[in-house]
Enzyme design. Structure first.
Site, PDB file in Angstrom:
ATOM      1  N   ASN A  33       0.887  -1.165   0.000  1.00 34.91           N
ATOM      2  CA  ASN A  33       0.000   0.000   0.000  1.00 34.91           C
ATOM      3  C   ASN A  33       0.927   1.218   0.000  1.00 34.91           C
ATOM      4  O   ASN A  33       1.611   1.470   0.993  1.00 34.91           O
ATOM      5  CB  ASN A  33      -0.853  -0.043   1.269  1.00 34.91           C
ATOM      6  CG  ASN A  33      -2.181   0.655   1.159  1.00 34.91           C
ATOM      7  OD1 ASN A  33      -2.873   0.785   2.163  1.00 34.91           O
ATOM      8  ND2 ASN A  33      -2.587   1.103  -0.004  1.00 34.91           N
ATOM      9  N   ASN A  87      -6.921   9.993  -0.610  1.00 35.54           N
ATOM     10  CA  ASN A  87      -6.894   8.896  -1.564  1.00 35.54           C
ATOM     11  C   ASN A  87      -6.405   9.377  -2.927  1.00 35.54           C
ATOM     12  O   ASN A  87      -6.389  10.584  -3.209  1.00 35.54           O
ATOM     13  CB  ASN A  87      -8.298   8.303  -1.716  1.00 35.54           C
ATOM     14  CG  ASN A  87      -8.794   7.624  -0.462  1.00 35.54           C
ATOM     15  OD1 ASN A  87      -8.119   6.764   0.087  1.00 35.54           O
ATOM     16  ND2 ASN A  87      -9.976   8.016  -0.004  1.00 35.54           N
ATOM     17  N   CYS A  96      -6.277   5.759   7.340  1.00 38.01           N
ATOM     18  CA  CYS A  96      -5.693   4.699   6.510  1.00 38.01           C
ATOM     19  C   CYS A  96      -4.668   3.994   7.383  1.00 38.01           C
ATOM     20  O   CYS A  96      -3.694   4.616   7.833  1.00 38.01           O
ATOM     21  CB  CYS A  96      -5.039   5.269   5.261  1.00 38.01           C
ATOM     22  SG  CYS A  96      -4.155   4.037   4.278  1.00 38.01           S
ATOM     23  N   GLY A  97      -4.891   2.707   7.653  1.00 32.64           N
ATOM     24  CA  GLY A  97      -4.031   1.987   8.586  1.00 32.64           C
ATOM     25  C   GLY A  97      -2.583   1.923   8.138  1.00 32.64           C
ATOM     26  O   GLY A  97      -1.663   2.216   8.910  1.00 32.64           O
ATOM     27  N   ASN A  98      -2.345   1.562   6.877  1.00 33.66           N
ATOM     28  CA  ASN A  98      -0.972   1.458   6.405  1.00 33.66           C
ATOM     29  C   ASN A  98      -0.305   2.819   6.290  1.00 33.66           C
ATOM     30  O   ASN A  98       0.903   2.952   6.526  1.00 33.66           O
ATOM     31  CB  ASN A  98      -0.926   0.722   5.062  1.00 33.66           C
ATOM     32  CG  ASN A  98      -1.113  -0.767   5.224  1.00 33.66           C
ATOM     33  OD1 ASN A  98      -0.509  -1.394   6.077  1.00 33.66           O
ATOM     34  ND2 ASN A  98      -1.979  -1.349   4.411  1.00 33.66           N
ATOM     35  N   GLU A 220     -10.673  -1.081  -2.468  1.00 32.27           N
ATOM     36  CA  GLU A 220     -10.608   0.090  -1.598  1.00 32.27           C
ATOM     37  C   GLU A 220     -11.315   1.292  -2.223  1.00 32.27           C
ATOM     38  O   GLU A 220     -11.001   1.694  -3.350  1.00 32.27           O
ATOM     39  CB  GLU A 220      -9.140   0.433  -1.310  1.00 32.27           C
ATOM     40  CG  GLU A 220      -8.950   1.342  -0.133  1.00 32.27           C
ATOM     41  CD  GLU A 220      -7.533   1.299   0.417  1.00 32.27           C
ATOM     42  OE1 GLU A 220      -7.180   2.240   1.151  1.00 32.27           O
ATOM     43  OE2 GLU A 220      -6.782   0.355   0.126  1.00 32.27           O
ATOM     44  N   ARG A 221     -12.264   1.843  -1.481  1.00 36.73           N
ATOM     45  CA  ARG A 221     -12.944   3.042  -1.957  1.00 36.73           C
ATOM     46  C   ARG A 221     -11.938   4.200  -1.949  1.00 36.73           C
ATOM     47  O   ARG A 221     -11.014   4.246  -1.145  1.00 36.73           O
ATOM     48  CB  ARG A 221     -14.154   3.372  -1.070  1.00 36.73           C
ATOM     49  CG  ARG A 221     -13.804   3.861   0.324  1.00 36.73           C
ATOM     50  CD  ARG A 221     -15.041   4.273   1.106  1.00 36.73           C
ATOM     51  NE  ARG A 221     -14.649   4.903   2.359  1.00 36.73           N
ATOM     52  CZ  ARG A 221     -15.507   5.424   3.240  1.00 36.73           C
ATOM     53  NH1 ARG A 221     -16.802   5.378   2.994  1.00 36.73           N
ATOM     54  NH2 ARG A 221     -15.083   5.979   4.354  1.00 36.73           N
ATOM     55  N   CYS A 230      -4.439  -3.306   2.937  1.00 39.20           N
ATOM     56  CA  CYS A 230      -5.285  -2.297   3.574  1.00 39.20           C
ATOM     57  C   CYS A 230      -5.226  -2.543   5.077  1.00 39.20           C
ATOM     58  O   CYS A 230      -5.698  -3.580   5.553  1.00 39.20           O
ATOM     59  CB  CYS A 230      -6.718  -2.394   3.056  1.00 39.20           C
ATOM     60  SG  CYS A 230      -7.857  -1.248   3.884  1.00 39.20           S
ATOM     61  N   GLY A 231      -4.656  -1.609   5.807  1.00 40.05           N
ATOM     62  CA  GLY A 231      -4.466  -1.794   7.241  1.00 40.05           C
ATOM     63  C   GLY A 231      -5.767  -1.863   8.011  1.00 40.05           C
ATOM     64  O   GLY A 231      -5.976  -2.762   8.837  1.00 40.05           O
ATOM     65  N   THR A 232      -6.683  -0.897   7.767  1.00 37.73           N
ATOM     66  CA  THR A 232      -7.963  -0.941   8.469  1.00 37.73           C
ATOM     67  C   THR A 232      -8.777  -2.148   8.012  1.00 37.73           C
ATOM     68  O   THR A 232      -9.569  -2.703   8.781  1.00 37.73           O
ATOM     69  CB  THR A 232      -8.754   0.353   8.256  1.00 37.73           C
ATOM     70  OG1 THR A 232      -8.930   0.585   6.843  1.00 37.73           O
ATOM     71  CG2 THR A 232      -8.032   1.539   8.880  1.00 37.73           C
TER      72      THR A 232
END
Length: 295
Positions: A33, A87, A96-98, A220-221, A230-232
């Site tokens: 990511n 984004n 965004c987790g990552n 991913e939106r 995707c972290g989350t």
């Protein structure tokens, strides 16, 4: 006077993209990511966050190429660092987790925070994070709105669909083999499914691997396509696997499409509306640094 007027006139004629000339950036990856980072002390936020600029920067053919951009700046006294995340389509995201894993590592490199611990401010709330043996680890806000089953019709290979908000909303689909899923075909339909609410949702498919690990893929939106991680999404996936009684331990290891693993540790809470407090651990690596010439 005349000379200064000429300079001003020329600046007005410059396009927003041409004004990026000479701006320094860092390219980072979190399990594939990828993000373009800017130091907010050197680059004003408004200078790089218009949708046109973001799309140009994130363009993988004519730009630097990324899933999104991040601007970091001091946030004291309430936090050490403020994360501004956008984004690749130019839309802002609460979390965004990552990108937050990468922000933890970059905050240390920029001297904004200590590696032993920091507080990051996001639109989704404050996040405590740290580097452990050089690897970023973040404590996200509690996961909410957990629904073990959603009123969405299954297709061949899908076994169950759940929902959770891990900073942002996620559908999680248990399937026979995530590697066989038509993510770009099925993803857009589920991303905007009415059962997920008006803002839409990220969509994750997960299937078991040997050794107790799990394989997942994400539509991913904001990117409007599949990302390598995707972290989350990993957090929401771990929560639903636990809610379904499928996760055998408090730490769930999830294999991303880049081949790297994300670890999600879930701590149970006593709150009536919140079941889990998640900690996410994974890659936050600088790939290269550069200076923008033209976009």
């Amino acid at each position: 006077m005349a000379a200064s007027m000429v300079v001003h006139h020329r600046e007005c004629l410059m396009s927003p993209r041409s004004r990026l000339h000479g701006i320094a950036f860092a390219k980072m990856t979190g399990s594939g990511n990828d993000f373009v980072f800017f130091d907010g002390r050197q680059v004003p936020l408004a200078h790089v966050t218009s949708p046109e600029i973001i799309k140009s920067i994130c363009n993988r053919h004519n730009g630097i190429g990324a899933d999104g951009i991040v601007v970091l700046e001091p946030a004291r006294p309430h936090a050490d660092v403020q994360i501004h995340y956008f984004n690749s389509d130019g839309t802002p995201a609460d979390l965004c987790g990552n990108a937050t894993l990468c922000s933890t590592a970059m905050s240390v490199l920029l001297g904004l925070a200590a590696d032993s611990g920091m507080t990051l401010a996001t639109p989704a709330g404050l996040i405590a994070s740290r580097l452990l043996a050089g690897i970023p680890e973040i404590d996200l806000q509690p996961v909410t709105a957990i629904r073990s089953d959603m009123p969405i019709d299954l297709v061949a290979g899908e076994q169950r669909i759940g929902f959770a908000v891990a900073g942002i909303p996620h559908l999680v689909i248990l399937c026979a083999d995530a590697d066989l899923v038509d993510v770009d075909g099925r993803g857009p339909l589920l991303r905007r499914h009415e059962a997920s609410g008006p803002s839409g949702t990220n969509v994750n498919w997960v299937s078991p691997m040997s050794g107790g690990q799990w394989r997942y893929r994400t539509f991913e939106r904001g990117v409007e396509g599949e990302t390598l991680a995707c972290g989350t999404g990993a957090v929401a996936t771990a929560v639903l696997l636990t809610a379904w009684g499928l996760a055998a331990a408090s730490t769930v290891t999830i294999r991303t499409s880049s081949g790297r693993d994300l670890e999600v540790r879930l701590t149970a809470t006593n709150a009536s509306d919140v079941a889990y407090q998640p900690t996410l651990r994974g890659e936050g690596r600088v790939v290269f640094r550069g200076v923008i010439e033209s976009l």
